[in-house]
Scaffold this motif. Sequence first.
Motif, PDB file in Angstrom:
ATOM      1  N   GLY A 219       0.785  -1.224   0.000  1.00 45.74           N
ATOM      2  CA  GLY A 219       0.000   0.000   0.000  1.00 45.74           C
ATOM      3  C   GLY A 219       0.820   1.279   0.000  1.00 45.74           C
ATOM      4  O   GLY A 219       2.036   1.276  -0.219  1.00 45.74           O
ATOM      5  N   ASP A 220       0.104   2.352   0.229  1.00 41.28           N
ATOM      6  CA  ASP A 220       0.708   3.678   0.345  1.00 41.28           C
ATOM      7  C   ASP A 220       0.070   4.368   1.543  1.00 41.28           C
ATOM      8  O   ASP A 220      -0.968   3.916   2.037  1.00 41.28           O
ATOM      9  CB  ASP A 220       0.487   4.473  -0.944  1.00 41.28           C
ATOM     10  CG  ASP A 220      -0.997   4.682  -1.240  1.00 41.28           C
ATOM     11  OD1 ASP A 220      -1.706   5.261  -0.385  1.00 41.28           O
ATOM     12  OD2 ASP A 220      -1.461   4.266  -2.314  1.00 41.28           O
ATOM     13  N   PRO A 221       0.645   5.471   2.030  1.00 43.98           N
ATOM     14  CA  PRO A 221       0.110   6.093   3.261  1.00 43.98           C
ATOM     15  C   PRO A 221      -1.305   6.658   3.121  1.00 43.98           C
ATOM     16  O   PRO A 221      -2.012   6.801   4.112  1.00 43.98           O
ATOM     17  CB  PRO A 221       1.116   7.224   3.550  1.00 43.98           C
ATOM     18  CG  PRO A 221       2.367   6.835   2.840  1.00 43.98           C
ATOM     19  CD  PRO A 221       1.920   6.085   1.616  1.00 43.98           C
ATOM     20  N   MET A 222      -1.716   6.977   1.896  1.00 42.63           N
ATOM     21  CA  MET A 222      -3.058   7.547   1.721  1.00 42.63           C
ATOM     22  C   MET A 222      -4.141   6.561   2.143  1.00 42.63           C
ATOM     23  O   MET A 222      -5.130   6.944   2.781  1.00 42.63           O
ATOM     24  CB  MET A 222      -3.248   7.959   0.245  1.00 42.63           C
ATOM     25  CG  MET A 222      -4.575   8.611  -0.091  1.00 42.63           C
ATOM     26  SD  MET A 222      -5.980   7.456  -0.326  1.00 42.63           S
ATOM     27  CE  MET A 222      -5.547   6.642  -1.875  1.00 42.63           C
ATOM     28  N   ILE A 223      -3.978   5.297   1.793  1.00 44.11           N
ATOM     29  CA  ILE A 223      -5.053   4.304   1.979  1.00 44.11           C
ATOM     30  C   ILE A 223      -5.419   4.111   3.462  1.00 44.11           C
ATOM     31  O   ILE A 223      -6.596   4.274   3.824  1.00 44.11           O
ATOM     32  CB  ILE A 223      -4.695   2.972   1.277  1.00 44.11           C
ATOM     33  CG1 ILE A 223      -4.649   3.203  -0.246  1.00 44.11           C
ATOM     34  CG2 ILE A 223      -5.700   1.872   1.638  1.00 44.11           C
ATOM     35  CD1 ILE A 223      -4.129   2.014  -1.049  1.00 44.11           C
ATOM     36  N   PRO A 224      -4.472   3.805   4.352  1.00 44.27           N
ATOM     37  CA  PRO A 224      -4.874   3.653   5.764  1.00 44.27           C
ATOM     38  C   PRO A 224      -5.314   4.966   6.398  1.00 44.27           C
ATOM     39  O   PRO A 224      -6.159   4.966   7.310  1.00 44.27           O
ATOM     40  CB  PRO A 224      -3.615   3.101   6.437  1.00 44.27           C
ATOM     41  CG  PRO A 224      -2.486   3.501   5.545  1.00 44.27           C
ATOM     42  CD  PRO A 224      -3.046   3.484   4.150  1.00 44.27           C
ATOM     43  N   THR A 225      -4.781   6.091   5.918  1.00 45.37           N
ATOM     44  CA  THR A 225      -5.198   7.386   6.456  1.00 45.37           C
ATOM     45  C   THR A 225      -6.673   7.644   6.159  1.00 45.37           C
ATOM     46  O   THR A 225      -7.455   7.994   7.054  1.00 45.37           O
ATOM     47  CB  THR A 225      -4.347   8.524   5.855  1.00 45.37           C
ATOM     48  OG1 THR A 225      -2.983   8.321   6.204  1.00 45.37           O
ATOM     49  CG2 THR A 225      -4.796   9.882   6.379  1.00 45.37           C
ATOM     50  N   VAL A 226      -7.053   7.466   4.900  1.00 41.71           N
ATOM     51  CA  VAL A 226      -8.452   7.719   4.530  1.00 41.71           C
ATOM     52  C   VAL A 226      -9.372   6.698   5.206  1.00 41.71           C
ATOM     53  O   VAL A 226     -10.479   7.049   5.641  1.00 41.71           O
ATOM     54  CB  VAL A 226      -8.631   7.719   2.994  1.00 41.71           C
ATOM     55  CG1 VAL A 226     -10.099   7.906   2.622  1.00 41.71           C
ATOM     56  CG2 VAL A 226      -7.797   8.837   2.366  1.00 41.71           C
ATOM     57  N   ALA A 227      -8.907   5.466   5.357  1.00 39.60           N
ATOM     58  CA  ALA A 227      -9.717   4.460   6.063  1.00 39.60           C
ATOM     59  C   ALA A 227      -9.962   4.902   7.508  1.00 39.60           C
ATOM     60  O   ALA A 227     -11.067   4.755   8.041  1.00 39.60           O
ATOM     61  CB  ALA A 227      -9.026   3.101   6.027  1.00 39.60           C
ATOM     62  N   GLY A 228      -8.929   5.450   8.137  1.00 44.11           N
ATOM     63  CA  GLY A 228      -9.082   5.937   9.511  1.00 44.11           C
ATOM     64  C   GLY A 228     -10.053   7.097   9.592  1.00 44.11           C
ATOM     65  O   GLY A 228     -10.935   7.133  10.461  1.00 44.11           O
ATOM     66  N   ILE A 229      -9.915   8.048   8.683  1.00 44.36           N
ATOM     67  CA  ILE A 229     -10.839   9.195   8.654  1.00 44.36           C
ATOM     68  C   ILE A 229     -12.269   8.695   8.457  1.00 44.36           C
ATOM     69  O   ILE A 229     -13.200   9.093   9.151  1.00 44.36           O
ATOM     70  CB  ILE A 229     -10.457  10.183   7.524  1.00 44.36           C
ATOM     71  CG1 ILE A 229      -9.070  10.786   7.769  1.00 44.36           C
ATOM     72  CG2 ILE A 229     -11.501  11.293   7.397  1.00 44.36           C
ATOM     73  CD1 ILE A 229      -8.534  11.608   6.596  1.00 44.36           C
ATOM     74  N   LEU A 230     -12.427   7.778   7.494  1.00 45.45           N
ATOM     75  CA  LEU A 230     -13.750   7.229   7.179  1.00 45.45           C
ATOM     76  C   LEU A 230     -14.392   6.588   8.403  1.00 45.45           C
ATOM     77  O   LEU A 230     -15.598   6.752   8.646  1.00 45.45           O
ATOM     78  CB  LEU A 230     -13.609   6.198   6.049  1.00 45.45           C
ATOM     79  CG  LEU A 230     -14.870   5.409   5.683  1.00 45.45           C
ATOM     80  CD1 LEU A 230     -15.915   6.320   5.062  1.00 45.45           C
ATOM     81  CD2 LEU A 230     -14.531   4.254   4.745  1.00 45.45           C
ATOM     82  N   SER A 231     -13.599   5.865   9.192  1.00 47.17           N
ATOM     83  CA  SER A 231     -14.191   5.081  10.277  1.00 47.17           C
ATOM     84  C   SER A 231     -14.862   5.969  11.320  1.00 47.17           C
ATOM     85  O   SER A 231     -15.955   5.661  11.785  1.00 47.17           O
ATOM     86  CB  SER A 231     -13.155   4.169  10.926  1.00 47.17           C
ATOM     87  OG  SER A 231     -12.314   4.891  11.785  1.00 47.17           O
ATOM     88  N   THR A 232     -14.241   7.076  11.689  1.00 47.57           N
ATOM     89  CA  THR A 232     -14.855   7.947  12.697  1.00 47.57           C
ATOM     90  C   THR A 232     -15.814   8.956  12.067  1.00 47.57           C
ATOM     91  O   THR A 232     -16.871   9.246  12.634  1.00 47.57           O
ATOM     92  CB  THR A 232     -13.782   8.710  13.490  1.00 47.57           C
ATOM     93  OG1 THR A 232     -12.843   9.291  12.582  1.00 47.57           O
ATOM     94  CG2 THR A 232     -13.060   7.786  14.451  1.00 47.57           C
ATOM     95  N   ALA A 233     -15.455   9.484  10.895  1.00 46.01           N
ATOM     96  CA  ALA A 233     -16.312  10.500  10.274  1.00 46.01           C
ATOM     97  C   ALA A 233     -17.689   9.931   9.953  1.00 46.01           C
ATOM     98  O   ALA A 233     -18.710  10.604  10.123  1.00 46.01           O
ATOM     99  CB  ALA A 233     -15.653  11.059   9.020  1.00 46.01           C
ATOM    100  N   SER A 234     -17.740   8.682   9.507  1.00 46.88           N
ATOM    101  CA  SER A 234     -19.019   8.098   9.100  1.00 46.88           C
ATOM    102  C   SER A 234     -19.917   7.787  10.297  1.00 46.88           C
ATOM    103  O   SER A 234     -21.096   7.480  10.129  1.00 46.88           O
ATOM    104  CB  SER A 234     -18.800   6.831   8.265  1.00 46.88           C
ATOM    105  OG  SER A 234     -18.166   5.820   9.035  1.00 46.88           O
ATOM    106  N   GLU A 235     -19.368   7.863  11.515  1.00 44.64           N
ATOM    107  CA  GLU A 235     -20.210   7.668  12.707  1.00 44.64           C
ATOM    108  C   GLU A 235     -21.173   8.836  12.893  1.00 44.64           C
ATOM    109  O   GLU A 235     -22.284   8.650  13.379  1.00 44.64           O
ATOM    110  CB  GLU A 235     -19.335   7.564  13.968  1.00 44.64           C
ATOM    111  CG  GLU A 235     -18.590   6.258  14.104  1.00 44.64           C
ATOM    112  CD  GLU A 235     -17.585   6.309  15.244  1.00 44.64           C
ATOM    113  OE1 GLU A 235     -17.640   7.256  16.055  1.00 44.64           O
ATOM    114  OE2 GLU A 235     -16.728   5.416  15.305  1.00 44.64           O
TER     115      GLU A 235
END
Lengths: 353, 353
Positions: A219-235
């Motif tokens: 992977g690259d750093p963008m993928i886990p970063t956006v996944a992390g943002i997605l997990s809390t933001a979508s709450e």
Amino acid sequence: MYDIEILGNLEKGINFIKKTERKEFLFSLVISYTATCEIPGITVAGANPDLLRYTAAADAEFLHYGFCKSINVIPMTPDGKPTPAILTKTALEAASIPSLVINAGSRIIPQLPFLELGLIPGKNILEEPGMDLELVRKAVEYGRIAGRTLASSTNCLVIGESIPGGTTTALGVMAGLGMSPTVSSSMPENPIQLKNQTVQSALKRIDSKDPFEVISQLGDPMIPTVAGILSTASESANVILAGGTQMVAVLAFAKSTGFNKENVAIGTTSYIIEDKDANLVDLVNQVSDIPILVAKLKLGNSKISGLRSYANGFVKEGAGAGGSSIACMLKTGIDSEKLLLLTEQEYDRIISQ
Amino acid sequence: MYDIEILGNLEKGINFIKKTERKEFLFSLVISYTATCEIPGITVAGANPDLLRYTAAADAEFLHYGFCKSINVIPMTPDGKPTPAILTKTALEAASIPSLVINAGSRIIPQLPFLELGLIPGKNILEEPGMDLELVRKAVEYGRIAGRTLASSTNCLVIGESIPGGTTTALGVMAGLGMSPTVSSSMPENPIQLKNQTVQSALKRIDSKDPFEVISQLGDPMIPTVAGILSTASESANVILAGGTQMVAVLAFAKSTGFNKENVAIGTTSYIIEDKDANLVDLVNQVSDIPILVAKLKLGNSKISGLRSYANGFVKEGAGAGGSSIACMLKTGIDSEKLLLLTEQEYDRIISQ
């Protein structure tokens, strides 16, 4: 009513539009780097390795200032095909949507305020793991913190990305997670063989389907970063993942970090959907039944050849162009005709600089 | 109705409360550094020079995590007087107010996501200019960009600061701008003579009342940054400048960068107002007729001596404690009794770690 086509889950798509129309949006551009882009011929997003380093920072600066500070040219091919950030900038300005740059390991730091996540650029997955496992965990953790803050003050968070070479690492992550991916490219002659060879070579290092291990290797750093943002933001808010196949890689990884899929949609351009090499709808379906919102742009009708080229398979998407166009339409009701006119004005402004 | 006293312009204070009660707030902590704090005896915010470097980062980490990552102790004096960030954290959590750290030249970078403004720590104004003129301009410009984004998504932006030694540079800026300032201190025996000597010495370098020159010679990076944030944020949102005399220095400088004073209030603790050495109300009146909202905290009633010390002239304010307490009261209607109870619980949690 809008120039937006819904693919994937139609009912959820209609519901997503109902929840977000005429509401407040916040756009975030996650900028990053993978040295995978330095493999000769793998990307057109920047003609030479020196310029590739500046791609993400230049996109961020262009979005904000309307010109670049770190380099003295607007990202545009010699024959006049502009960066997709021109679409993003036009859409955000037309709808007065605020934006924030998030640095997830860009090679060059942009000359404007940005949210710093303390990551470093990704490595070339052809030669070595893309990032340390510890950094994958940090990207997710810091992404979660950022996502909580960003989502707290908007109805809908739009997340775009700018990372040269990112479609190859996305291909790698999807393959590593057991999918059968195909990916789009910024070139009409997709160097798919080169991308596949790179991924196949990198896959040999892996003996696990642990998602964090897959990101670390492929992977690259963008993928886990956006996944992390997605997990809390979508709450607490709605989230548009603005992009094509790279956002599918995010979604595939995000199954392990968690997210509220009732609040998530992919937002992209019609030119990604028309790309026969990358069946985005099939890919999304392999991962989740979230809706895909497609901005039906009319760049093919443009009087400017550089913009028409988008409809002919060049560039197609990037820097959150599709998702921000959708956000603009949903917030203001502007149609594609009007967006094209504004984009042409922006193009004229750039080339007269 | 609230445990908030209005000083200064009463009518504007009532109006400010009406505009913000039960609305959404966003808290930002601007962290910075001035080597002025290294002058022996000038501050108690960190017992030795090594720890002083960590003060701002530790406050930021404590607010977010409830413990510090960069150092392995909670900022607290040996006899149990805790950092004012304990009040800030309690207030923000009680009201679910999101927060964001803004790095304006902190000596140590905190271990969490933060908005990076590309500044460097300030220098010791006793020996040399606090910061280059070019950096003053950059702080204002980047502050303006940040303020626009932050204000776009909230009704009221609360701006706090954490910068060791910051009361001395604030004194310098006010003196340089022609005011007759007195300042408060984190110590009951205010080392006012030492601060005045430092400022008088630095004033000798100056032959202009140009505000940018004054900041360059006598200021720190926090002041122009917050002025920049204030100028754009107050155009579209309400702003609480959370602090004491340091925020007056910001206001004095901000007259040159511009702001909408109809949307601005100072928010502080009653312990600053009770400080006879620093007549905050007079100081604010010298600059602007904005209201001063005072959180009437009840720490003097605490069963914990470390918290009671606030009412006896120690610490008194910092890390946006007063402004965030006001924001908490306005958003939720919580009173000072309840806030004290929650603060005591937080204190108990810390010392049992």
